[in-house]
Design an enzyme around this catalytic site. Structure first.
Site, PDB file in Angstrom:
ATOM      1  N   LYS A   1     -66.158  78.610  17.772  1.00 35.45           N
ATOM      2  CA  LYS A   1     -67.346  79.525  17.394  1.00 35.45           C
ATOM      3  C   LYS A   1     -67.529  80.045  15.653  1.00 35.45           C
ATOM      4  CE  LYS A   1     -69.440  78.859  22.060  1.00 35.45           C
ATOM      5  NZ  LYS A   1     -68.620  78.521  22.294  1.00 35.45           N
TER       6      LYS A   1
HETATM    7  C1  LIG Z   1     -68.552  77.436  23.028  1.00 33.97           C
HETATM    8  C2  LIG Z   1     -67.567  77.249  23.781  1.00 33.97           C
HETATM    9  C3  LIG Z   1     -67.858  75.873  24.132  1.00 33.97           C
HETATM   10  C4  LIG Z   1     -68.795  75.101  24.560  1.00 33.97           C
HETATM   11  O1  LIG Z   1     -69.352  74.602  23.289  1.00 33.97           O
HETATM   12  P1  LIG Z   1     -71.310  74.292  23.319  1.00 33.97           P
HETATM   13  O2  LIG Z   1     -71.590  74.297  22.180  1.00 33.97           O
HETATM   14  O3  LIG Z   1     -71.820  75.572  24.619  1.00 33.97           O
HETATM   15  O4  LIG Z   1     -71.353  73.043  24.751  1.00 33.97           O
HETATM   16  C5  LIG Z   1     -66.528  74.821  24.661  1.00 33.97           C
HETATM   17  N1  LIG Z   1     -65.105  75.433  24.465  1.00 33.97           N
HETATM   18  C6  LIG Z   1     -64.816  76.801  24.041  1.00 33.97           C
HETATM   19  C7  LIG Z   1     -63.399  77.209  23.726  1.00 33.97           C
HETATM   20  C8  LIG Z   1     -65.922  77.445  23.000  1.00 33.97           C
HETATM   21  O5  LIG Z   1     -65.350  78.239  22.906  1.00 33.97           O
END
Ligand SMILES: *Cc1c(COP(=O)(O)O)cnc(C)c1O
Length: 496
Positions: free
Chosen positions: A112
């Protein structure tokens, strides 16, 4: 001509990129989508010479056309700097026959950060461009990782405040500690008694509540979203897929134009959607492999064409993928519906009323680029152990879901292509699940003790992000039921 953004549900006039970033979601509850997906303008051999920051400019300028070169470069420079623990920002690591695109080198050690370190700058720039006088209030629902990354991004940014809601009993102890120790006058962290979908639904409701937004406006505030539905999150995520391709090319692992597969551990469908956009921009990608955990709504959707959220919500070792309503899927639905907002609205209406919809066989043809698989909890743990045994490389549970899913895909085909796996979190964020998967005793040990052990076992130093929160005091301890979330916002803003 500026690239304009439409709502997936139609009914609103097209807006510029900066307005779309600022608003987060259109008034009618759809999502903003670019009127067309632009093509990459440089050759891959040219792209292969670029730094991450140069690549970010090259990709993002195609979408955020009403930002000046100076504005966009300024946002990029401020975002992708020394808060990342490597100058290449998103390194590619070869292990166990695949290339792991490591997206966890930012301040909160999960992917993120890739978008949330730039979003505050895009948003404050957008506010300035649009002469917004109100203070921007970011409302975010998090399944664990978004929250901290958004807090880290927005803390102390003038003209903004941020409120994060997380499921009190649905995140890892390290994730929770990261959030509740957040400093900054403009930050607020609230636990809720429901799960992530409850939090997300209530946040969406606040965004759609006209009376609430008028009330805030009178007090000098306006809401915006840092959730992955903001195009200011989506666009920066396209960059690293192009970057990974360029790195593989530069290292001689692929030839120019050679197709690769990309496997993405998926929850809200934002990360994999960015890969889909990259493919549609001209990145040579054969398959987009969507990896789910036991909350396998997307696997069922790709297999049957039916999206059905009416099922038990399962808490797994990959909490950021414990999601039954993948918000960003709406953008794919819109596209495979021939960009027909009426079709898209009808399906999304069924989702909110009945929790279920089925797409037509014509629309299913638009899913040909995707494969979907899922991994059970036991398979996930086994994947972590196997990968460590074979390559001395430790995967976090989310990345392990992707690695295991890729194996499932490969066992059913003779696809010889190079495989890239989006590696979305550091194993140090999920030490308990990881150490237990590696066969160590975890009973009675706290997550920080486990981090020390993991460091010793893996020979990887403990990331700074974990060290920082080890002894930090808890600054946020509010817990509310989902219906009380608007009041929690009012209290924080001092307007009740
Ligand atoms: C948010 C997240 C995901 C999923 O990503 P999306 O864009 O919501 O599909 C997968 N792994 C981690 C560690 C995340 O923080």
């Amino acid at each position: 001509m500026d690239m304009m953004y439409n709502s997936t549900r139609g009914g609103t006039a097209p807006v510029t990129a900066s307005k779309a970033v600022l608003k987060g979601i259109p008034d009618n509850g759809g999502l903003f989508v670019p009127e067309r997906i632009p093509r990459l303008e440089k050759s891959f051999s040219e792209l292969a010479q670029m730094s991450y920051q140069e690549m970010a400019y090259e990709v993002m300028r195609l979408y955020l056309t009403d930002f000046t070169e100076e504005e966009l470069k300024d946002c990029i420079t401020k975002a992708y700097d020394g808060k990342f623990d490597t100058p290449v920002i998103a390194p590619v690591h070869e292990a166990d026959g695949a290339y792991f695109l490591e997206l966890f080198h930012g301040p909160t050690i999960a992917f993120k950060d890739m978008a949330l370190s730039i979003l505050p700058y895009l948003m404050t720039t957008a506010a300035r461009k649009n002469r917004t006088e109100n203070e921007i209030v970011i409302l975010t629902a998090t399944s664990g990782d978004t929250g901290k990354a958004a807090l880290a991004g927005f803390a102390g940014v003038p003209g903004t405040r941020i409120v994060v809601f997380y499921p009190k009993y649905g995140v890892s102890p390290i994730q929770e500690k990261q959030m509740v120790t957040q400093e900054g006058e403009n930050t607020c962290v609230v636990g809720i008694t429901g799960n992530f979908d409850d939090a997300q639904t209530a946040v969406k409701k606040m965004f759609g509540d006209r009376a609430f937004s008028r009330e805030l406006d009178r007090k000098g505030f306006q809401l915006s979203s840092a959730n992955s539905i903001n195009i200011g999150r989506l666009v920066p995520q396209i960059v690293y897929y192009v970057y990974a391709y360029a790195c593989l090319l530069k290292q001689g692992r692929i030839r120019e134009g050679e197709e690769i597969n990309i496997t993405v551990p998926t929850g809200n469908f934002g990360n994999i959607l960015a890969a889909y956009y990259a493919k549609n921009m001209g990145l040579p990608v054969h398959r987009l492999i969507c990896a789910s955990n036991e909350n396998k709504v997307l696997y069922d959707f790709f297999r049957t064409g039916v999206y059905d959220r009416n099922r038990d919500f399962i808490l797994t070792s990959s909490p950021s993928m414990d999601i039954l309503i993948s918000s960003n899927l709406e953008r794919l639905i819109y596209r495979i519906a021939g960009e027909d907002p009426e079709k898209c609205s009808r399906l999304m209406g069924m989702l909110s009323e009945e929790g279920c919809y089925e797409i037509s066989s014509e629309m299913r043809q638009g899913l040909a680029d995707f494969s979907g698989y899922y991994l059970s909890e036991a398979e996930t743990a086994r994947t972590i152990a196997d990968c460590f045994r074979k390559s001395r490389y430790v995967l976090d549970p989310h990345t392990a879901v992707a690695a295991g899913v890729l194996k499932k895909y490969l066992s059913g085909t003779s696809d010889p292509r190079v495989n890239v796996i989006a590696s979305t979190a550091s194993p140090f964020k999920f030490t308990r699940s990881v150490m237990s998967a590696l066969g160590f005793e975890t009973e009675g040990k706290d997550d920080f003790a486990l981090a020390d052990e993991l460091s010793a076992v893996s020979q990887v130093p403990i990331p700074r992000a974990v060290e920082l929160i080890r002894s930090a005091p808890v600054l946020h301890d509010t817990v509310v039921d989902p219906p009380q979330m608007p009041d929690a916002v009012r209290r924080f803003l001092g307007i009740n």
